[in-house]
Design a protein around this motif. Structure first.
Motif, short mmCIF file in Angstrom:
data_model
loop_
_atom_site.label_atom_id
_atom_site.label_comp_id
_atom_site.label_asym_id
_atom_site.label_seq_id
_atom_site.Cartn_x
_atom_site.Cartn_y
_atom_site.Cartn_z
N ARG A 1 0.87 -1.17 0.00
CA ARG A 1 0.00 0.00 0.00
C ARG A 1 0.91 1.23 0.00
O ARG A 1 1.71 1.43 0.92
N ILE A 2 0.80 2.04 -1.02
CA ILE A 2 1.64 3.23 -1.16
C ILE A 2 0.75 4.47 -1.15
O ILE A 2 -0.27 4.51 -1.84
N HIS A 3 1.14 5.46 -0.36
CA HIS A 3 0.36 6.70 -0.27
C HIS A 3 1.21 7.88 -0.73
O HIS A 3 2.36 8.02 -0.33
N ARG A 4 0.62 8.71 -1.56
CA ARG A 4 1.31 9.90 -2.07
C ARG A 4 1.00 11.09 -1.17
O ARG A 4 -0.15 11.36 -0.88
N THR A 5 2.03 11.77 -0.71
CA THR A 5 1.84 12.99 0.05
C THR A 5 2.26 14.19 -0.78
O THR A 5 3.42 14.32 -1.17
N LYS A 6 1.28 15.04 -1.07
CA LYS A 6 1.55 16.25 -1.85
C LYS A 6 2.42 17.22 -1.04
O LYS A 6 3.24 17.94 -1.60
N LYS A 7 2.22 17.22 0.29
CA LYS A 7 2.94 18.16 1.13
C LYS A 7 4.45 17.97 1.02
O LYS A 7 5.22 18.93 0.94
N LEU A 8 4.89 16.69 1.01
CA LEU A 8 6.32 16.41 0.93
C LEU A 8 6.75 16.02 -0.48
O LEU A 8 7.94 15.81 -0.71
N ASP A 9 5.78 15.90 -1.38
CA ASP A 9 6.05 15.50 -2.77
C ASP A 9 6.83 14.19 -2.82
O ASP A 9 7.87 14.08 -3.45
N LYS A 10 6.29 13.19 -2.12
CA LYS A 10 6.93 11.88 -2.13
C LYS A 10 5.88 10.81 -1.83
O LYS A 10 4.75 11.11 -1.44
N THR A 11 6.26 9.54 -2.02
CA THR A 11 5.38 8.43 -1.69
C THR A 11 5.87 7.74 -0.42
O THR A 11 7.07 7.67 -0.16
N LEU A 12 4.91 7.24 0.35
CA LEU A 12 5.22 6.56 1.61
C LEU A 12 4.66 5.15 1.58
O LEU A 12 3.58 4.91 1.03
N ASN A 13 5.38 4.22 2.17
CA ASN A 13 4.84 2.89 2.45
C ASN A 13 4.07 2.98 3.76
O ASN A 13 4.62 3.33 4.80
N VAL A 14 2.77 2.71 3.68
CA VAL A 14 1.89 2.89 4.83
C VAL A 14 1.15 1.59 5.10
O VAL A 14 0.94 0.78 4.19
N SER A 15 0.74 1.41 6.35
CA SER A 15 -0.09 0.27 6.71
C SER A 15 -1.51 0.50 6.18
O SER A 15 -1.69 1.12 5.14
N LEU A 16 -2.51 0.06 6.90
CA LEU A 16 -3.90 0.27 6.49
C LEU A 16 -4.53 1.45 7.22
O LEU A 16 -5.75 1.60 7.26
#
Length: 262
Positions: free
Chosen positions: A129-144
């Motif tokens: 599950r990958i989440h994009r954060t516009k604030k940091l302009d990067k993708t994060l590996n996140v849980s649920l």
């Protein structure tokens, strides 16, 4: 000024009750065993307290290599490491998630308790599950979790809210991972990078809250507060803010009593 960790929480199954702990292993996706499981419906859509407030009355415990669930006079347990082999594509909001059903017996137990067909599923691997954060302009590996790996709240933020409420509430309404003894209400919104123990964290953005905070975790009854009061002084760009979303930059164990350093 010094800031100290005063409470830590895990939420093994998304939207069920949390577990207060004295220490926790911080990983990129979130605390170990934090929101690694969730319930999905027959269309493989995730289930939360927003639609089913009664989920707050399901209480998990981690005991050795098992998770035990208590609901009213019912109890069930399953192994942390177990899951079936069939891949299921689900989602958390706009993020696709690759998950696996834990087992048929556990899914049936939840279905019988809730009165509708559902499955308990697990996310197993970093990157599922990958989440994009516009604030940091990067993708994060996140849980649920809804959007970010961790939620941090300062104690003075709750104190200020309770001064405005007729009926006081506890921090459980806001489901933090980390509660700190703060000095000024909502100062955590402006933290940048900091360290707890040997774990480095970075603030991402303040957390927009939804109707779920109106669910009384002791009763499972949804009312109008505290969101109604919060919206009078914490509304920004159509979001009502309380607590801040953070990410960790390295793995390690943090504990109640640890200080934050900047």
């Amino acid at each position: 000024m010094k800031y100290i960790v005063i409470e830590l929480y895990l939420y093994p199954i998304k939207s069920l009750a949390g577990i207060r702990v004295v220490n926790a292993k911080a990983e990129e996706m979130g605390f170990e065993n934090d929101r690694r499981w969730m319930l999905i419906d027959e269309e493989n859509q995730f289930i939360t307290q927003r639609k089913y407030p009664i989920l707050s009355q399901f209480y998990p415990k981690i005991k050795g290599d098992k998770i035990e669930i208590g609901y009213q006079d019912l109890n069930h347990k399953f192994y942390i490491e177990e899951n079936l082999s069939e891949l299921i594509f689900s989602n958390v909001w706009d993020d696709e998630c690759k998950v696996f059903e834990v087992n048929k017996t556990t899914s049936k137990w939840f279905s019988d308790a809730l009165g509708f067909t559902c499955k308990l599923v697990k996310i197993s691997n970093k990157g599922d599950r990958i989440h994009r954060t516009k604030k940091l302009d990067k993708t994060l590996n996140v849980s649920l979790a809804d959007g970010y790996p961790y939620l941090l709240i300062g104690s003075k933020s709750l104190d200020l809210l309770n001064e405005k409420l007729d009926e006081k509430i506890t921090i459980e309404r806001f489901r933090p991972n980390i509660l700190i003894d703060s000095h000024i209400a909502h100062e955590e919104d402006f933290f940048d990078r900091f360290q707890i123990g040997n774990v480095k964290f970075q603030n991402v953005k303040p957390c927009g809250r939804c109707v779920m905070v109106n669910n009384n975790p002791k009763t499972g009854v949804m009312l109008k507060e505290p969101l109604k009061t919060l919206s009078t002084y914490r509304k920004l760009d159509n979001s009502v803010l309380f607590g801040t979303n953070i990410m960790c930059l390295n793995e390690g164990v943090i504990a109640v009593g640890d200080f934050l350093t900047f």
